[in-house]
Design a protein around this motif. Sequence first.
Motif, PDB file in Angstrom:
ATOM      1  N   VAL A 220       4.357  19.589  12.399  1.00 57.21           N
ATOM      2  CA  VAL A 220       5.230  18.689  11.664  1.00 57.21           C
ATOM      3  C   VAL A 220       5.270  19.134  10.203  1.00 57.21           C
ATOM      4  N   VAL A 221       6.473  19.124   9.605  1.00 54.89           N
ATOM      5  CA  VAL A 221       6.634  19.417   8.180  1.00 54.89           C
ATOM      6  C   VAL A 221       6.991  18.130   7.462  1.00 54.89           C
ATOM      7  N   ILE A 222       6.287  17.837   6.374  1.00 59.78           N
ATOM      8  CA  ILE A 222       6.551  16.648   5.572  1.00 59.78           C
ATOM      9  C   ILE A 222       6.811  17.089   4.137  1.00 59.78           C
ATOM     10  N   ASP A 223       7.924  16.642   3.582  1.00 60.90           N
ATOM     11  CA  ASP A 223       8.266  16.939   2.195  1.00 60.90           C
ATOM     12  C   ASP A 223       7.738  15.803   1.318  1.00 60.90           C
TER      13      ASP A 223
ATOM     14  N   GLU B 111       6.323  29.294   9.974  1.00 58.64           N
ATOM     15  CA  GLU B 111       7.620  29.244  10.656  1.00 58.64           C
ATOM     16  C   GLU B 111       7.505  29.649  12.128  1.00 58.64           C
TER      17      GLU B 111
ATOM     18  N   THR C 234      10.734  18.845  11.178  1.00 54.35           N
ATOM     19  CA  THR C 234      10.752  18.119   9.917  1.00 54.35           C
ATOM     20  C   THR C 234      10.774  16.621  10.178  1.00 54.35           C
TER      21      THR C 234
ATOM     22  N   LYS D  92      11.037  12.785   8.479  1.00 56.37           N
ATOM     23  CA  LYS D  92      11.375  11.962   7.329  1.00 56.37           C
ATOM     24  C   LYS D  92      10.388  10.806   7.277  1.00 56.37           C
TER      25      LYS D  92
END
Length: 149
Positions: free
Chosen positions: A21-24, A138, A144, A146
Amino acid sequence: MDHLSYKTLSVNKAAADKGWVVIDAGDSTLGRVASQIAMILRGKTKPSFTPNADCGDNVIVINSDKVRMTGKKWDKKTFVTHTGYPGGQKTFTPRELKAKSSTLLVERAVRGMLPKSRLGREQFRNLYVYPGVEHPHEAQQPVTVKLTK
């Protein structure tokens, strides 16, 4: 209906469905981001959550240098550590910690929200924090996410 028709399934480490999981974290409040990251690391967002197993996802946090704190916490809040030796108590502010490395601030906040046990240390190893937008994961095809407000 037979009372044995439903079984509670406990997930172990081998059977866990771990994803990436990518969290900004850019322009988000530190505590709110850290609590949601800790929930994902523990696996509480999955229906197969098992409290005694590492069933959470691997979390990649980007833009950790843009995280913010409300009020005067940058200068008023203090962190206290001790080396274990006499006179070894050290205090520092979030601004000093961010000057050293912007990833340490997010890592410290998330670590404080995980269990204080072997399981918590194992779950913390699934966290990867980067100050910018680029990350070397990657190949894992992260999704991603939210964050909720």
